[in-house]
Design a protein around this motif. Structure first.
Motif, PDB file in Angstrom:
ATOM      1  N   UNK A 113      36.548  -9.482  -7.588  1.00  0.00           N
ATOM      2  CA  UNK A 113      36.773  -8.525  -8.670  1.00  0.00           C
ATOM      3  C   UNK A 113      36.837  -7.097  -8.140  1.00  0.00           C
ATOM      4  N   UNK A 114      35.940  -6.761  -7.233  1.00  0.00           N
ATOM      5  CA  UNK A 114      35.958  -5.415  -6.638  1.00  0.00           C
ATOM      6  C   UNK A 114      37.268  -5.177  -5.896  1.00  0.00           C
ATOM      7  N   UNK A 115      37.744  -6.206  -5.204  1.00  0.00           N
ATOM      8  CA  UNK A 115      39.015  -6.095  -4.499  1.00  0.00           C
ATOM      9  C   UNK A 115      40.167  -5.883  -5.481  1.00  0.00           C
ATOM     10  N   UNK A 116      40.122  -6.586  -6.611  1.00  0.00           N
ATOM     11  CA  UNK A 116      41.153  -6.412  -7.636  1.00  0.00           C
ATOM     12  C   UNK A 116      41.104  -4.998  -8.217  1.00  0.00           C
ATOM     13  N   UNK A 117      39.890  -4.482  -8.472  1.00  0.00           N
ATOM     14  CA  UNK A 117      39.759  -3.108  -8.981  1.00  0.00           C
ATOM     15  C   UNK A 117      40.392  -2.123  -7.998  1.00  0.00           C
ATOM     16  N   UNK A 118      40.081  -2.281  -6.712  1.00  0.00           N
ATOM     17  CA  UNK A 118      40.643  -1.384  -5.693  1.00  0.00           C
ATOM     18  C   UNK A 118      42.163  -1.472  -5.650  1.00  0.00           C
ATOM     19  N   UNK A 119      42.689  -2.697  -5.738  1.00  0.00           N
ATOM     20  CA  UNK A 119      44.133  -2.896  -5.715  1.00  0.00           C
ATOM     21  C   UNK A 119      44.800  -2.214  -6.903  1.00  0.00           C
ATOM     22  N   UNK A 120      44.230  -2.403  -8.076  1.00  0.00           N
ATOM     23  CA  UNK A 120      44.796  -1.793  -9.283  1.00  0.00           C
ATOM     24  C   UNK A 120      44.754  -0.272  -9.178  1.00  0.00           C
TER      25      UNK A 120
END
Length: 105
Positions: free
Chosen positions: A77-84
């Protein structure tokens, strides 16, 4: 004399309502234009995120995050937040808003 005043008042009211209507139309056009620009930018950003494997892989974790009111966080989830946030910096969304957006994708 009262007839002249009555006609003057009617003419004044007619002019005032016409001015008010044109002001309303101009304001409405400005608001709709701003909303369309925002919608177009958001649409472009979410279209590219929908195809992102990192974001799609975090959907289950986003559901846990939302269900726990932000208490359950994961690496995916943290990786997805960073990507977004890298792909769409104009969104300026909180983690909760991003998690809900991931669920909607």
């Amino acid at each position: 004399m009262s007839r002249l005043r009555l006609l003057s008042a009617a003419a004044l009211l007619t002019l005032a309502s016409a001015a008010n209507a044109s002001s309303f139309i101009a304001t409405t056009d400005a608001v709709v234009g701003a909303l369309k620009a925002t919608s177009d930018a958001t649409s472009d950003a979410t279209a590219s995120l929908r195809d992102n494997k990192i974001v799609r892989a975090a959907q289950d974790d986003a559901a846990s995050f939302v269900a726990s009111n932000g208490q359950i966080r994961s690496v995916k989830l943290e990786s997805a937040f960073d990507t977004i946030r890298r792909q769409a910096p104009q969104l300026q969304a909180s983690d909760a808003e991003l998690a809900q957006a991931i669920l909607a994708i």
